[in-house]
Design an enzyme around this catalytic site. Structure first.
Site, PDB file in Angstrom:
ATOM      1  N   GLN A 124      -2.942  -5.559  16.233  1.00 11.61           N
ATOM      2  CA  GLN A 124      -3.965  -6.567  16.079  1.00 11.61           C
ATOM      3  C   GLN A 124      -5.342  -6.303  16.891  1.00 11.61           C
ATOM      4  O   GLN A 124      -6.158  -7.109  16.744  1.00 11.61           O
ATOM      5  CB  GLN A 124      -3.290  -8.095  16.276  1.00 11.61           C
ATOM      6  CG  GLN A 124      -2.081  -8.450  15.438  1.00 11.61           C
ATOM      7  CD  GLN A 124      -1.313  -9.379  16.352  1.00 11.61           C
ATOM      8  OE1 GLN A 124      -1.701 -10.730  15.891  1.00 11.61           O
ATOM      9  NE2 GLN A 124      -0.413  -9.293  17.100  1.00 11.61           N
ATOM     10  N   HIS A 130      -6.590  -5.961  12.271  1.00 10.92           N
ATOM     11  CA  HIS A 130      -7.963  -6.891  12.398  1.00 10.92           C
ATOM     12  C   HIS A 130      -9.013  -6.213  12.572  1.00 10.92           C
ATOM     13  O   HIS A 130     -10.246  -6.461  12.981  1.00 10.92           O
ATOM     14  CB  HIS A 130      -7.705  -7.899  13.500  1.00 10.92           C
ATOM     15  CG  HIS A 130      -6.540  -8.897  13.544  1.00 10.92           C
ATOM     16  ND1 HIS A 130      -5.879  -9.404  14.483  1.00 10.92           N
ATOM     17  CD2 HIS A 130      -5.859  -9.233  12.413  1.00 10.92           C
ATOM     18  CE1 HIS A 130      -5.059 -10.341  13.928  1.00 10.92           C
ATOM     19  NE2 HIS A 130      -4.934 -10.145  12.514  1.00 10.92           N
ATOM     20  N   CYS A 160     -30.422   1.489   5.381  1.00 10.71           N
ATOM     21  CA  CYS A 160     -30.854   1.062   3.985  1.00 10.71           C
ATOM     22  C   CYS A 160     -31.886  -0.408   4.170  1.00 10.71           C
ATOM     23  O   CYS A 160     -32.397  -1.014   3.449  1.00 10.71           O
ATOM     24  CB  CYS A 160     -29.697   0.793   3.062  1.00 10.71           C
ATOM     25  SG  CYS A 160     -29.209  -0.943   3.274  1.00 10.71           S
ATOM     26  N   ASN A 185       6.864  -9.369  26.857  1.00  7.56           N
ATOM     27  CA  ASN A 185       5.704 -10.428  26.966  1.00  7.56           C
ATOM     28  C   ASN A 185       5.769 -11.080  28.063  1.00  7.56           C
ATOM     29  O   ASN A 185       7.240 -11.009  28.883  1.00  7.56           O
ATOM     30  CB  ASN A 185       5.710 -11.383  25.851  1.00  7.56           C
ATOM     31  CG  ASN A 185       4.390 -12.115  25.668  1.00  7.56           C
ATOM     32  OD1 ASN A 185       4.140 -12.948  26.735  1.00  7.56           O
ATOM     33  ND2 ASN A 185       3.970 -12.072  24.447  1.00  7.56           N
TER      34      ASN A 185
HETATM   35  P1  OAD Z   1      -2.974 -13.542  22.340  1.00  6.83           P
HETATM   36  O1  OAD Z   1      -4.157 -13.792  23.263  1.00  6.83           O
HETATM   37  O2  OAD Z   1      -2.829 -14.788  21.637  1.00  6.83           O
HETATM   38  O3  OAD Z   1      -1.581 -13.431  22.909  1.00  6.83           O
HETATM   39  C1  OAD Z   1      -1.554 -12.418  24.178  1.00  6.83           C
HETATM   40  C2  OAD Z   1      -0.150 -12.373  24.630  1.00  6.83           C
HETATM   41  O4  OAD Z   1       0.172 -11.405  25.415  1.00  6.83           O
HETATM   42  C3  OAD Z   1       0.317 -13.656  25.327  1.00  6.83           C
HETATM   43  O5  OAD Z   1       1.780 -14.168  24.778  1.00  6.83           O
HETATM   44  C4  OAD Z   1       0.637 -13.245  26.851  1.00  6.83           C
HETATM   45  O6  OAD Z   1       1.642 -13.944  27.281  1.00  6.83           O
HETATM   46  C5  OAD Z   1       0.897 -11.634  26.551  1.00  6.83           C
HETATM   47  N1  OAD Z   1       0.539 -10.866  27.806  1.00  6.83           N
HETATM   48  C6  OAD Z   1      -0.552 -10.969  28.469  1.00  6.83           C
HETATM   49  N2  OAD Z   1      -0.639  -9.905  29.508  1.00  6.83           N
HETATM   50  C7  OAD Z   1       0.331  -9.205  28.927  1.00  6.83           C
HETATM   51  C8  OAD Z   1       1.061  -8.107  29.888  1.00  6.83           C
HETATM   52  N3  OAD Z   1       0.332  -7.302  30.685  1.00  6.83           N
HETATM   53  N4  OAD Z   1       2.075  -7.613  29.345  1.00  6.83           N
HETATM   54  C9  OAD Z   1       2.811  -8.119  28.381  1.00  6.83           C
HETATM   55  N5  OAD Z   1       2.304  -9.331  27.904  1.00  6.83           N
HETATM   56  C10 OAD Z   1       1.233  -9.850  28.014  1.00  6.83           C
HETATM   57  O7  OAD Z   1      -3.357 -12.357  21.733  1.00  6.83           O
HETATM   58  P2  OAD Z   1      -2.768 -11.783  20.339  1.00  6.83           P
HETATM   59  O8  OAD Z   1      -1.539 -12.167  19.890  1.00  6.83           O
HETATM   60  O9  OAD Z   1      -3.040 -10.395  20.043  1.00  6.83           O
HETATM   61  O10 OAD Z   1      -7.342 -12.162  15.871  1.00  6.83           O
HETATM   62  O11 OAD Z   1      -3.679 -12.491  19.405  1.00  6.83           O
HETATM   63  C11 OAD Z   1      -3.463 -12.539  17.974  1.00  6.83           C
HETATM   64  C12 OAD Z   1      -4.885 -12.670  17.108  1.00  6.83           C
HETATM   65  O12 OAD Z   1      -5.583 -13.937  17.531  1.00  6.83           O
HETATM   66  C13 OAD Z   1      -6.068 -11.768  17.617  1.00  6.83           C
HETATM   67  O13 OAD Z   1      -5.819 -10.331  17.034  1.00  6.83           O
HETATM   68  C14 OAD Z   1      -7.363 -12.274  17.330  1.00  6.83           C
HETATM   69  C15 OAD Z   1      -6.998 -13.673  17.786  1.00  6.83           C
HETATM   70  O14 OAD Z   1      -7.516 -14.782  17.327  1.00  6.83           O
HETATM   71  C16 OAD Z   1      -8.706 -12.359  15.418  1.00  6.83           C
HETATM   72  O15 OAD Z   1      -9.482 -12.354  16.002  1.00  6.83           O
HETATM   73  C17 OAD Z   1      -8.525 -12.320  13.725  1.00  6.83           C
END
Ligand code: OAD
Length: 240
Positions: free
Chosen positions: A98, A116, A147, A210
């Site tokens: 993502q 994404h 363009c 996580n």
């Molecule tokens: P989030 O910010 O929602 O979640 C990040 C996750 O990583 C959380 O559950 C944290 O607990 C975990 N975390 C942080 N540091 C970590 C580490 N060092 N080791 C293990 N876990 C860790 O990010 P995403 O799930 O990627 O979409 O969010 C999904 C989408 O929401 C993104 O791609 C973006 C956002 O809105 C768009 O922009 C379309």
């Protein structure tokens, strides 16, 4: 738990992986929802929707330009590198991310779907041409195509469709995986969050890493608490 995860991963012929912002956190790239997360300080509807861009392309581009400058200073970490090792070890491997930061590419993964999009690509609103753009900082905001049309970031915004080929590859990988790794994602954003469930329905073993429990934790056979960069190398190392 770690020993179990290592054993499953070692014996799996087919592995799929879903990553989220957490895997890049140890490289210094902000996540979205945790402490210091981007959505704690900014509103997605102001910066990450087609309507926001229509209203104020300058503001949206300033935000993306700032994020690009943060990412440009970041280096892939031990978590990214462990996934390169895994890709080299497995005949059937697919990485679904993502993340738009390009750190998986820079680490060396090649079998990858970017659900994404990619912050290092741009698309022309005039002629439709998509291209790579590595300039940091951008010299003019909003940047322009040859363009003359206005360029937009090559990322997926809220309310937009995901790139179809990437999504198809992701579902295919989830359906055939014997082990599905879910790394550093809050598992809240769909359709990405549906992929581990698809894999589970097909009998895959799902291993989550996580810092915190997520929506997926109670469904995954193994859910490890800690940093991807510390735990993933422990379950990948030792694979043949
Ligand atoms: P989030 O910010 O929602 O979640 C990040 C996750 O990583 C959380 O559950 C944290 O607990 C975990 N975390 C942080 N540091 C970590 C580490 N060092 N080791 C293990 N876990 C860790 O990010 P995403 O799930 O990627 O979409 O969010 C999904 C989408 O929401 C993104 O791609 C973006 C956002 O809105 C768009 O922009 C379309």
């Amino acid at each position: 738990m770690i020993a179990q995860a290592r054993e499953w991963l070692e014996s799996a012929a087919s592995v799929a992986v879903l990553t989220g912002a957490g895997i890049s956190a140890e490289s210094g790239v902000p996540t979205f929802r945790g402490p210091g997360g981007l959505w704690r300080n900014f509103r997605p509807e102001d910066l990450a929707t087609p309507q926001a861009f229509e209203r104020n392309p300058q503001l949206v581009w300033e935000w993306y330009d700032w994020r690009r400058s943060l990412i440009a200073k970041a280096e892939p970490n031990a978590g990214h590198r462990a996934l390169v090792q895994l890709e080299q070890q497995k005949r059937s491997f697919w990485l679904v991310t993502q993340n738009v930061d390009g750190l998986h590419d820079r680490a060396g993964n090649r079998r990858i779907s970017k659900l994404h999009g990619d912050i290092w690509t741009v698309r022309c609103l005039g002629c439709g041409k998509a291209s790579r753009n590595d300039q940091v900082p951008l010299t003019t905001l909003p940047p322009r195509c040859e363009c003359g049309g206005m360029l937009r970031p090559g990322v997926v915004w809220f309310g937009e469709m995901l790139p179809q080929q990437a999504l198809e590859q992701a579902y295919f990988a989830a359906q055939r995986a014997q082990v599905f790794l879910v790394l550093g994602t809050s598992s809240l954003v769909y359709p990405a969050a549906a992929l581990p469930r698809v894999a589970l329905d097909r009998g895959a073993r799902v291993i989550e890493i996580n810092l915190e429990p997520t929506e997926l934790s109670s469904l995954a056979q193994v859910s490890l608490r800690g940093k991807v960069g510390e735990l993933l190398p422990q379950i990948v190392t030792g694979n043949k």
